[in-house]
Every structure is written in C-alpha cells, then in structure tokens.
Design a protein around this motif. Structure first.
Motif: not given
Ligand SMILES: [Mg+2]
Ligand SMILES: Nc1ncnc2c1ncn2[C@@H]1O[C@H](COP(=O)(O)OP(=O)(O)OP(=O)(O)O)[C@@H](O)[C@H]1O
Length: 424
Positions: A17-19, A22-24, A219-221, A383-385
């Motif tokens: 789960l990536d909260v 902007s988006k979950t 780098i995660d923008i 990328s994160t989730v």
């Molecule tokens: Mg993010």
C-alpha cells in the motif's frame, strides 16, 4: 541482511500500500517461483484525500480512500484469494517522515570464524545508538564490510578474522507520523507487516542490478514530495527528501495564469514542459479564466509563458536535491547515473533539465518486471507500490525487529567470552 537473501515461499500472497500525496495505490502479488518472483493479481488506485506532503492531515478521509483502494485490489484478486480478505500489507513511509544515518561498528572477532550472530550483533549495536523515543527504526542495512583491513567483502560470514568493521545505513521515521498512518491502516482492518521508505521501494522496482551495484541516485518526483535514494555495491546507502513536487508546479500555474487548480493541472500535463524549446512563443494556448464557466472568454497565452512558470520550480527542486547530495558527501562515491521516477517525472523536458542542473547522466524509469498489470498502473507513479512488493518478497531480513529476533542464544561459555571481550 547481507547478500544471502531469504525469500518468501512460492504461492505466498503479498500486499503493498502506497499512500501518496496525490494517489493511494494497492498491489496484491503472488510468488510464482523459488526466487521470490511475483505476479500482480490485484490492483487498486484512487486519488488520495487527507494527505499533505506525505503526512496524514485528515484521518477519516485518508482511511476511507485506503479502504476503497484495498477493496478494489481485493476484488480483482478475488479468484486467487478465494474469498479470504487481506490481513497484512507492506506500507510506504514517506521520505518526509524518514531520516537516514550512517554508522560504523567495529567488532573484535578474536581469530574465529565470523558468524551470523557476529554480524547481527554489530547491527544491533548500531540500532541501539539510534534508539530514541520519538523515532522508530525502519531499515538497518549493512552497506560495507571490512575484515582485517580488507574491504570489498560482500559477505563476511564464514571468514576467519581478528577484526570486522560494518558500515550501516539506519533509516528512522518520525513516530507520530507513523502512528497516524498505522491508525488509518488499522481502521481499514489491516495490519502493517512492515514499513519501507518510499524512495527505497522505488529503487528496488525501477533500477537494474548494474545501477544498484555500480552506483546510482534514484529521484522520485511525486505530488507533494521529491524523495531520493542512493544505491551502491548492491545496497541503499542513503535517502532523503524535499517537500516539493508536481502539486507545487500546478499551484504555480494556477496562480500565475489566474485559473483553477483543475485547469492548471490539465495545462501542465498537456502543454507543460520543464525546458523551453523553439516555437514556444508562436504556440498559443487557451486558459479558462478563474470564476467563469466553460463558455466564458478564455485567455490566450504563448506556451513559453507556461514553460516560464514551470521551469524555475523544477530547477529549484533539482538544485535542492543536488545540495543535499553534496552535503551527504556521497555524491562523488556514487557516480553520475540518475534515474527519475514518480508521476511528475513524466513532464516533457524533465530528463534534459535534470541533466543540466545535476550534471549527471539521467534516464527516465518505471517499474521493471511488472507482469499482468494494466498500462494505466504500470508507469513511474507506481514505482513505489511495485517496489514495496519486491521488499516484501526479498528483503525480509532487513526488517529491524528480525535482526534482533534472530540473534541466537549463546552458550554460557560464548556469553562469558563475549562479556570479557566487551568489558576488558
Ligand atoms: Mg510517491
Ligand atoms: N503526464 C504527466 N505530466 C506531468 N505531470 C504529471 C503527469 N502525470 C502525473 N503528473 C504529476 O505527478 C504528480 C503525482 O505523482 P505521484 O503519483 O508519483 O505522487 P504520489 O506518490 O501520490 O505523491 P508523493 O510521493 O509526493 O507523496 C502530480 O503532481 C501530477 O500532476
């Protein structure tokens, strides 16, 4: 820990789960072989609510979005999950709530063979140094081993030695922010199986092995945060973040062109660019005026005007990243490779501007190795989730509690020797 990875067994289900600001998003995966490879079997994605710059600012709103997102992923995975609801998820910790510290621990081995316990004890010693009431440990990553003066050792276990030195990257998170996030997740009847810093997860999903080994900065923008992580010799050696992202660009446009945030977002995605190009002056774009309905007379502005609003903000973001990297002292060690991910990395001209400001070789990234995922949820925003699943599948050993839990009880003689070693 080290490079003998423990992976989850074939058939296991994993959930991430990536909260974000902007988006979950929620991904459910299933391990399909003995190497920890997984296939995505469920996906949920909703615009976030109640989040600002990586922090929960409205528990009810954030919880409701988390619940809907997880349900959507569960529904898609229903056939494989056979009606069992999800119990556990790996959750990201926004870079805004985390800090990375380098520690070096020396251990006297006394000529015997270095054991798993010796390594774990060294890690636990570093953990003790960072244990504070308002902080929680998220990652304990051994990044460098030296055995009797010999560096470049990938795994010291089994080697005979007098002395061992371990460099460790400890990542801690702000306990209050974590408590808010876990309360949102728990109210959705889920348990957090582990936590992982967002920029670490993004690196795990979007960097190739050579980049992780030879050195690379990711780098995660995102929407409200630009987070970054530095990888070298197979490990994440540093991470940090800046409370600016795509939303700041959108707000700048809304103010600069006196239009709504919705229109500004659309103009950014459709016509925006991080760098001016020839012909921008000639291109006229239509800007709906604030407070008027769609039929009102729109303004017409040259595209160069829009780019003129966007460019300084992105320059500011990359300049801040460059300054942090340079302060960390790792900039030189890590080399010239940079990978950009996150929703805002999709803005035209981003790669060129990053190369210009950072003076590095930049490529655009997105999650690799995603199979069975619809196009709409396989871009750089995910990328994160996706990386959270990799973390859950392959990095069980790095979870701080595991390091201590797996220190084996010593025999009385071993304990006496240790006591002598530590106290004389
Ligand atoms: Mg993010
Ligand atoms: N095609 C595009 N061009 C430019 N910007 C885009 C595009 N698509 C998405 N964005 C921007 O990406 C940002 C959202 O990125 P992302 O989904 O990575 O954020 P997040 O993970 O929710 O937030 P954070 O990581 O900051 O907490 C938004 O500001 C959005 O405007």
């Amino acid at each position: 820990m080290s490079n003998q990875k423990t992976v989850r067994p074939k058939g296991s289900l994993l959930a991430a789960l990536d909260v974000g600001s902007s988006k979950t998003s929620c991904f459910i995966g299933q391990i399909i072989d003995d190497n920890g490879t997984f296939e995505i079997i469920g996906v949920g994605n909703r615009p976030s609510q109640g989040m600002k710059n990586g922090k929960v600012v409205d528990l009810d709103a954030a919880e409701s979005v988390i619940r809907q997102t997880v349900h959507a992923a569960e529904n898609m995975a229903a056939e494989v999950m056979k009606g069992y609801p999800l119990r556990e998820v790996v959750v990201n910790v926004s870079g805004m709530n985390a800090r990375s510290f380098g520690h070096s621990v020396k251990a006297d081995i006394g000529g015997h063979e270095i054991t798993d316990n010796d390594v774990r004890r060294a890690l636990a010693k570093a953990q003790e140094r960072e244990s504070k009431d308002n902080l929680e440990l998220i990652h304990t990553i051994p990044t460098f081993f030296q055995v009797d003066g010999q560096d470049g050792v990938r795994d010291p276990r089994g080697m005979f030695a007098e002395k061992m030195q371990v460099d460790i990257n400890l990542v801690t998170a702000d306990a209050v922010s974590l408590r808010n996030m876990s309360s949102c997740v728990e109210r959705s009847h889920l348990e957090i199986s582990s936590l992982c810093v967002g920029a670490y997860a993004s690196g795990l999903s979007s960097l190739v092995d050579d980049e992780i080994d030879l050195g690379c900065t990711l780098i995660d923008i995102g929407g409200g945060v630009t987070s970054f992580s530095v990888f070298h010799s197979g490990f994440m050696i540093y991470c940090d973040s800046i409370p600016l992202g795509g939303k700041n660009i959108t707000n700048d446009i809304a103010k600069g062109l006196t239009t709504t945030v919705e229109h500004a977002e659309r103009l950014k995605v459709l016509y925006g660019s991080a760098m001016a190009s020839q012909g921008d002056d000639g291109d006229l774009i239509e800007v709906p005026r604030l407070g008027e309905d769609e039929r009102g007379n729109p303004n017409h502005i040259p595209r160069s005007f829009l780019v003129g609003i966007i460019q300084p903000r992105i320059e500011e973001i990359f300049e801040l990243v460059r300054a942090r990297l340079s302060d960390s002292g790792l900039d030189r060690v890590v080399g010239r490779r940079v990978v950009l991910v996150g929703g805002a990395s999709q803005l035209a001209g981003m790669r060129d501007l990053a190369e210009h400001v950072l003076d590095k070789q930049v490529r655009l990234g997105k999650p690799l190795r995603l199979t069975g995922v619809p196009d709409a949820v396989s871009g750089p925003s995910f990328s994160t989730v996706a990386g959270l699943l990799t973390y859950a599948a392959e990095h069980i050993d790095e979870m701080p509690a595991e390091i201590i839990a797996q220190i084996k009880p010593d025999s009385i003689i071993d304990r006496a020797k240790l006591w002598l070693r530590d106290n004389w």
